[in-house]
Write a protein that holds these residues in place. Sequence first.
Motif, PDB file in Angstrom:
ATOM      1  N   UNK A 217       0.971  -1.189   0.132  1.00  0.00           N
ATOM      2  CA  UNK A 217       0.144  -0.068  -0.208  1.00  0.00           C
ATOM      3  C   UNK A 217       0.948   1.245  -0.241  1.00  0.00           C
ATOM      4  N   UNK A 218       0.095   2.107  -0.497  1.00  0.00           N
ATOM      5  CA  UNK A 218       0.631   3.732  -0.265  1.00  0.00           C
ATOM      6  C   UNK A 218       1.497   4.033   0.791  1.00  0.00           C
ATOM      7  N   UNK A 219       0.944   3.613   1.578  1.00  0.00           N
ATOM      8  CA  UNK A 219       1.182   4.044   2.762  1.00  0.00           C
ATOM      9  C   UNK A 219       2.573   3.152   3.314  1.00  0.00           C
ATOM     10  N   UNK A 220       2.016   2.382   3.367  1.00  0.00           N
ATOM     11  CA  UNK A 220       3.082   0.855   3.753  1.00  0.00           C
ATOM     12  C   UNK A 220       4.465   1.423   3.046  1.00  0.00           C
ATOM     13  N   UNK A 221       4.646   1.676   1.694  1.00  0.00           N
ATOM     14  CA  UNK A 221       5.846   2.062   1.158  1.00  0.00           C
ATOM     15  C   UNK A 221       6.298   2.990   1.023  1.00  0.00           C
ATOM     16  N   UNK A 222       5.910   4.091   1.877  1.00  0.00           N
ATOM     17  CA  UNK A 222       6.465   5.482   2.145  1.00  0.00           C
ATOM     18  C   UNK A 222       6.509   5.338   3.522  1.00  0.00           C
ATOM     19  N   UNK A 223       6.349   5.122   4.394  1.00  0.00           N
ATOM     20  CA  UNK A 223       6.844   4.900   5.684  1.00  0.00           C
ATOM     21  C   UNK A 223       7.641   3.978   5.891  1.00  0.00           C
ATOM     22  N   UNK A 224       7.881   2.613   5.005  1.00  0.00           N
ATOM     23  CA  UNK A 224       8.444   1.288   4.965  1.00  0.00           C
ATOM     24  C   UNK A 224       9.574   1.458   3.999  1.00  0.00           C
ATOM     25  N   UNK A 225       9.581   0.944   3.093  1.00  0.00           N
ATOM     26  CA  UNK A 225       9.773   0.750   2.315  1.00  0.00           C
ATOM     27  C   UNK A 225      10.878   1.925   1.661  1.00  0.00           C
ATOM     28  N   UNK A 226      10.708   3.122   1.752  1.00  0.00           N
ATOM     29  CA  UNK A 226      10.966   4.234   0.978  1.00  0.00           C
ATOM     30  C   UNK A 226      12.519   4.851   2.342  1.00  0.00           C
ATOM     31  N   UNK A 227      11.262   5.138   3.353  1.00  0.00           N
ATOM     32  CA  UNK A 227      12.940   5.135   4.117  1.00  0.00           C
ATOM     33  C   UNK A 227      14.114   4.558   4.034  1.00  0.00           C
ATOM     34  N   UNK A 228      14.049   3.006   4.260  1.00  0.00           N
ATOM     35  CA  UNK A 228      14.970   2.349   4.180  1.00  0.00           C
ATOM     36  C   UNK A 228      15.720   2.143   3.017  1.00  0.00           C
ATOM     37  N   UNK A 229      15.145   2.213   1.880  1.00  0.00           N
ATOM     38  CA  UNK A 229      15.873   2.995   0.080  1.00  0.00           C
ATOM     39  C   UNK A 229      16.957   3.951   1.287  1.00  0.00           C
ATOM     40  N   UNK A 230      16.504   5.233   1.141  1.00  0.00           N
ATOM     41  CA  UNK A 230      16.632   6.701   1.995  1.00  0.00           C
ATOM     42  C   UNK A 230      18.335   5.599   2.619  1.00  0.00           C
TER      43      UNK A 230
END
Length: 316
Positions: A217-230
């Motif tokens: 979900x967009x919420x999970x992507x922005x709160x977990x996946x994208x921060x982990x990539x950064x």
Amino acid sequence: MKMKNAFVLNAILILLLLTACSALKPTPTQPASTPTTVVTPSTGAQYQFVTNKLMLPATKEQTQMFALNIDDDPKQNSDNKFGELLTLLVTAAPGLELQPTLDQAVNTGQLVSLHMLKTDDLLNDPSVSWFVFLGQRTAAAPTFDGSDEFTLDTLTPLNSPIIGSLTNGRFSGGPGSARVRMLLLGQLIEVDLIGVRLESNVSADGCVDGILGGGVTVEEFRSKLLPAIADGLNQIIKENDNVAAPLLQAFDSDKDKTITTQELESNPVLMIAVSPDLDLLDSSGKFNPRQDGESDSYSIGFGFTCVPSSFVAPEE
């Protein structure tokens, strides 16, 4: 001359009328999928496996190879936005290596993914259950020779089975839901996938050419996946000068030598790759693909292989 002008004028009028009629004609809509009741198979032998290779999509070829039709698109388009994002990152910084750290995590027992197949026939069976479990870290590195014993991670929720079928030893199943764990850019993360699809060739000796795909979900992507990539990119910037320069040049828009999630989301190169591409939830938030036309999820697909193992399975 007047007759010629009149002819041209009439032709233009006819074209305008045809264009108007075409605009007024309603565009046919594709029928939305109807959720079906999933019945878990009640019989069958159990086969237990452990992932011995987890493969990230870091090239265009791998992105396509690990893509599945997650939203049940009638045109059978395959989805893997995650692969597009990783491919762009590697293209921007060619020295960026994603697979070696993931391989190390799997080979040392830091990352344990368990599978259980329940079927009456490993070759052909119209009703099969495939379970995916998260396992606890191991004290010693697994041997992956069939003798390894593992323990389920009881601190994480149990995934529901992925229901499908076996045809000539090829499993195909879904949709379902599953929590998966991966190591990305050195960051260990867990994400909940919806609309999970799984395909794999499987036998008593294990599985090959496995693909697991789903939506975040967009919420999970922005709160977990994208921060982990950064976070992972920033750690690499501190440790690897050769990779740091192209990464900072490509993604550090404010030139402070740190890459933020906001910079990734607003980057013109990544903008499309960090945008949701699936409509998996209806207006009430329930899993109901292609209902409201709103892109609410981000497609992920990766590959895996597995070998026999043993563990105490949860009671059904």
